[in-house]
Design a protein around this motif. Sequence first.
Motif, mmCIF file in Angstrom:
data_model
loop_
_atom_site.group_PDB
_atom_site.id
_atom_site.type_symbol
_atom_site.label_atom_id
_atom_site.label_comp_id
_atom_site.label_asym_id
_atom_site.label_seq_id
_atom_site.Cartn_x
_atom_site.Cartn_y
_atom_site.Cartn_z
ATOM 1 N N ALA A 78 17.300 -3.417 13.500
ATOM 2 C CA ALA A 78 18.326 -3.455 14.545
ATOM 3 C C ALA A 78 19.708 -3.149 13.955
ATOM 4 O O ALA A 78 20.494 -2.384 14.535
ATOM 5 C CB ALA A 78 18.320 -4.816 15.220
ATOM 6 N N TYR A 79 19.984 -3.741 12.784
ATOM 7 C CA TYR A 79 21.271 -3.511 12.134
ATOM 8 C C TYR A 79 21.421 -2.041 11.750
ATOM 9 O O TYR A 79 22.448 -1.406 12.022
ATOM 10 C CB TYR A 79 21.382 -4.419 10.903
ATOM 11 C CG TYR A 79 22.545 -4.084 10.002
ATOM 12 C CD1 TYR A 79 23.855 -4.402 10.378
ATOM 13 C CD2 TYR A 79 22.338 -3.424 8.791
ATOM 14 C CE1 TYR A 79 24.923 -4.068 9.556
ATOM 15 C CE2 TYR A 79 23.396 -3.100 7.966
ATOM 16 C CZ TYR A 79 24.684 -3.411 8.352
ATOM 17 O OH TYR A 79 25.750 -3.084 7.547
ATOM 18 N N LEU A 80 20.363 -1.500 11.126
ATOM 19 C CA LEU A 80 20.421 -0.088 10.727
ATOM 20 C C LEU A 80 20.578 0.814 11.939
ATOM 21 O O LEU A 80 21.291 1.819 11.909
ATOM 22 C CB LEU A 80 19.149 0.296 9.963
ATOM 23 C CG LEU A 80 19.084 -0.066 8.485
ATOM 24 C CD1 LEU A 80 17.725 0.306 7.927
ATOM 25 C CD2 LEU A 80 20.193 0.638 7.705
ATOM 26 N N SER A 81 19.891 0.430 13.010
ATOM 27 C CA SER A 81 19.940 1.231 14.230
ATOM 28 C C SER A 81 21.370 1.368 14.757
ATOM 29 O O SER A 81 21.740 2.387 15.348
ATOM 30 C CB SER A 81 19.037 0.582 15.279
ATOM 31 O OG SER A 81 18.997 1.356 16.430
ATOM 32 N N SER A 82 22.165 0.317 14.531
ATOM 33 C CA SER A 82 23.554 0.364 14.999
ATOM 34 C C SER A 82 24.451 1.133 14.033
ATOM 35 O O SER A 82 25.611 1.370 14.331
ATOM 36 C CB SER A 82 24.088 -1.064 15.175
ATOM 37 O OG SER A 82 24.206 -1.689 13.901
ATOM 38 N N ARG A 83 23.911 1.489 12.859
ATOM 39 C CA ARG A 83 24.748 2.110 11.838
ATOM 40 C C ARG A 83 24.395 3.560 11.512
ATOM 41 O O ARG A 83 25.275 4.331 11.108
ATOM 42 C CB ARG A 83 24.629 1.295 10.524
ATOM 43 C CG ARG A 83 24.970 -0.167 10.653
ATOM 44 C CD ARG A 83 26.379 -0.455 10.367
ATOM 45 N NE ARG A 83 26.788 0.035 9.053
ATOM 46 C CZ ARG A 83 27.925 -0.299 8.467
ATOM 47 N NH1 ARG A 83 28.752 -1.134 9.068
ATOM 48 N NH2 ARG A 83 28.250 0.195 7.297
ATOM 49 N N ARG A 96 15.996 0.649 22.940
ATOM 50 C CA ARG A 96 16.745 0.618 21.674
ATOM 51 C C ARG A 96 17.921 -0.355 21.737
ATOM 52 O O ARG A 96 18.122 -1.167 20.835
ATOM 53 C CB ARG A 96 17.227 2.024 21.343
ATOM 54 C CG ARG A 96 17.870 2.146 19.987
ATOM 55 C CD ARG A 96 18.158 3.596 19.649
ATOM 56 N NE ARG A 96 18.700 3.734 18.314
ATOM 57 C CZ ARG A 96 19.906 4.217 18.062
ATOM 58 N NH1 ARG A 96 20.696 4.591 19.043
ATOM 59 N NH2 ARG A 96 20.327 4.338 16.820
ATOM 60 N N ASP A 97 18.684 -0.295 22.816
ATOM 61 C CA ASP A 97 19.850 -1.182 22.941
ATOM 62 C C ASP A 97 19.421 -2.647 22.982
ATOM 63 O O ASP A 97 20.044 -3.506 22.347
ATOM 64 C CB ASP A 97 20.650 -0.831 24.201
ATOM 65 C CG ASP A 97 21.344 0.513 24.052
ATOM 66 O OD1 ASP A 97 21.487 0.972 22.900
ATOM 67 O OD2 ASP A 97 21.709 1.106 25.087
ATOM 68 N N ALA A 98 18.357 -2.911 23.766
ATOM 69 C CA ALA A 98 17.875 -4.299 23.872
ATOM 70 C C ALA A 98 17.377 -4.790 22.515
ATOM 71 O O ALA A 98 17.599 -5.954 22.148
ATOM 72 C CB ALA A 98 16.751 -4.379 24.906
ATOM 73 N N TYR A 99 16.733 -3.905 21.752
ATOM 74 C CA TYR A 99 16.208 -4.260 20.423
ATOM 75 C C TYR A 99 17.361 -4.636 19.488
ATOM 76 O O TYR A 99 17.285 -5.618 18.749
ATOM 77 C CB TYR A 99 15.424 -3.064 19.868
ATOM 78 C CG TYR A 99 14.540 -3.372 18.688
ATOM 79 C CD1 TYR A 99 13.204 -3.705 18.865
ATOM 80 C CD2 TYR A 99 15.036 -3.313 17.381
ATOM 81 C CE1 TYR A 99 12.374 -3.974 17.780
ATOM 82 C CE2 TYR A 99 14.224 -3.584 16.290
ATOM 83 C CZ TYR A 99 12.893 -3.909 16.494
ATOM 84 O OH TYR A 99 12.082 -4.178 15.421
ATOM 85 N N VAL A 100 18.433 -3.852 19.567
ATOM 86 C CA VAL A 100 19.605 -4.115 18.703
ATOM 87 C C VAL A 100 20.316 -5.393 19.155
ATOM 88 O O VAL A 100 20.681 -6.249 18.341
ATOM 89 C CB VAL A 100 20.566 -2.902 18.733
ATOM 90 C CG1 VAL A 100 21.850 -3.219 17.986
ATOM 91 C CG2 VAL A 100 19.890 -1.679 18.134
ATOM 92 N N ARG A 101 20.482 -5.530 20.469
ATOM 93 C CA ARG A 101 21.186 -6.707 21.008
ATOM 94 C C ARG A 101 20.473 -8.010 20.659
ATOM 95 O O ARG A 101 21.107 -9.030 20.426
ATOM 96 C CB ARG A 101 21.301 -6.590 22.535
ATOM 97 C CG ARG A 101 22.613 -5.967 23.001
ATOM 98 C CD ARG A 101 22.896 -6.338 24.456
ATOM 99 N NE ARG A 101 21.755 -6.157 25.310
ATOM 100 C CZ ARG A 101 21.412 -5.004 25.896
ATOM 101 N NH1 ARG A 101 22.147 -3.947 25.685
ATOM 102 N NH2 ARG A 101 20.358 -4.929 26.673
ATOM 103 N N ALA A 102 19.133 -7.975 20.646
ATOM 104 C CA ALA A 102 18.368 -9.196 20.369
ATOM 105 C C ALA A 102 18.685 -9.753 18.978
ATOM 106 O O ALA A 102 18.543 -10.944 18.744
ATOM 107 C CB ALA A 102 16.870 -8.912 20.485
#
Lengths: 518, 112
Positions: A208-213, A508-514
């Motif tokens: 999730a962290y990597l996904s946001s970066r 994807r957004d829900a996965y990162v937000r969780a």
Amino acid sequence: MNALSVHAPVLLVATPLLAAFVVPLVAKLGSTVRNAVVGVFTLLTASLAGLVAANVLAGSGAPSVYVFGANPLNLTLPSGMHVPIRILFEVDGMSAFMILITALVAVAATLYSFSYFKEHSGGEMYYPLLFLLLAAIFGMEETGDLFNFFVFLEIAGIAACGLIGFRPWRGRSQEAAFKTMALYTLSGLFVLIALGLLYGQHGGLNIAYLSSRVGAGMLDLVALGLLVVALGTKAGVAPMHMWALDAYGEAPAPISAVLVASSQASLYGLFRVLFTLFGAAVSVAALGWFLIALSVLTLFVGVTMALLQKDIKRLIAYGAVSQIGYMLLGVGVGFTTSGSRPAYGFVAMQGGIFHMVNDAACIGLLFLAAGAVHRASGTRDLNRMGGLGHDMKWTAALFAIGALALAGVPPFNGFSSKLLIYESSFAASPILAAIAILSSILLLAVFMKVFQAAFLGPRLLENVREASRGMLVSMLMLAVVVVVFGLFPGFFVDKLVTPAAKALWLGRDAYVRAVLGG
Amino acid sequence: MNGINSGFGAWNPLVWTALFLGIVAVALAIRALGRKDYKKKTGQTKVYLSGNEEPEPEDLHVRGDALYWGMVEALSGYYRRARALHTGILSDYFAWIIVTLGIVFVLLAVGR
């Protein structure tokens, strides 16, 4: 009960892991006690898989996070922290779907193994390796951290190689295990290099962290390329499929079925990387079309080479490779068209994902039936078989169900998922649909050859006996899945496939937000 | 609930199965209209091969390799190349992975 439900994600990995260490000890008390313990642990693992999946699907497939050692268990970022550093599991609709597939195959394979290995020694080594493999597959499907994914991938590889070469008196098994180990090592190395690049760039390996970066930087793209090729290799995508033929063909029959689930877990990893980790951050249409090209190649090579085979298990292995092509085609069309033509892109995703469970049931059933044929006839050579249907009526009927389903003959389950793939890929390009349909027709021809050569005609072999009751029950279990999923596809698409497809496609957004909040 | 709708078409397996069973029933009904007064294991049921002796069933069984012999022969050009690529040599397996990795890198660099 509530505590069990809360801790089910970690127990799902811990239970087979514990079994892997307990079974060699209880095996000292005899094979009956050993089998009883193996049976209990398998049922416990399957129940936990059902519980994890039910919890996630009750929330429409929304991600559920389990952080090791945290209080509360969903505390991903303790005060002041911006990077999640604890080990965590993140289970969404797609993970739940994969967990159910693995549990289904695990139960069928274990039950089958009781009879299959009745007359062989070495069960105290076989079952621990099987449980280790299952624990690793469940871990790959649950983890929300790329490094943990790598660790589980390696454990799965080691256990799988041990099981492929389990029968040391067969030289070809040893060769297959060695080749698989070599390919798994190279793939593992690619994954490790990719992880090093991502960690060096972004300072963390939480998905999730990597996904946001991640972005379209050169090093991120190199990591993406390494992950795509490594996971594609482990899934058996052509032209990197050659290890799969050796491994599926030479492993004991129940292990071939579990290896299908293992390959699908790698395919799941590939989908997770493409949709959740990189997703819209990297919009490379060329990569999408390359995946589609690989899927078509996998389909075509798988079915055409299957036609040549005379070893029944190697033939089914080629069939298994071709099915990876269908899954990749569905999801590849979805990946390519996620932005431009979402209407049929989502249907393609549903088709590709639905085909995963259908493939696990059909190919699993065919491998188990092939194992029964080998055991009864003493040969895997189709040229030396004939008329087995006279003495093995149940096995012949179950094999026919698996073969028809795999070839996409209605009303079995393979038809439903392939229909979704045909129609949506037709919208992308009619040539894709034409190749997919042609491959199914060829696959039907391939399995007609097997059925005709092995089961029909006059009796050519003496002293052939029907498979044991335990083997038949495990085959019947998969055949029931094939028929029920085929007759009621709408129910399973609504309840299982759509949450999984949404988790990949829109989640994807829900996965990162969780994990990161916000 | 039991069928699926892809947005392009619909598929209802229960309707299909009912139709299929109906067709099977009709086929069986037509078969039942056939003559039943022939005598089994007599000249009435013996295969006539222009006066030649009927081969033993074991000699008639088409083996696995023979069933699609014609098709494999017709595609022999493709199969010769496809077989040559499946060498079973480990270093060739590695080569395919490296080649694929190279293509992926080129595509990612070009499409960036």
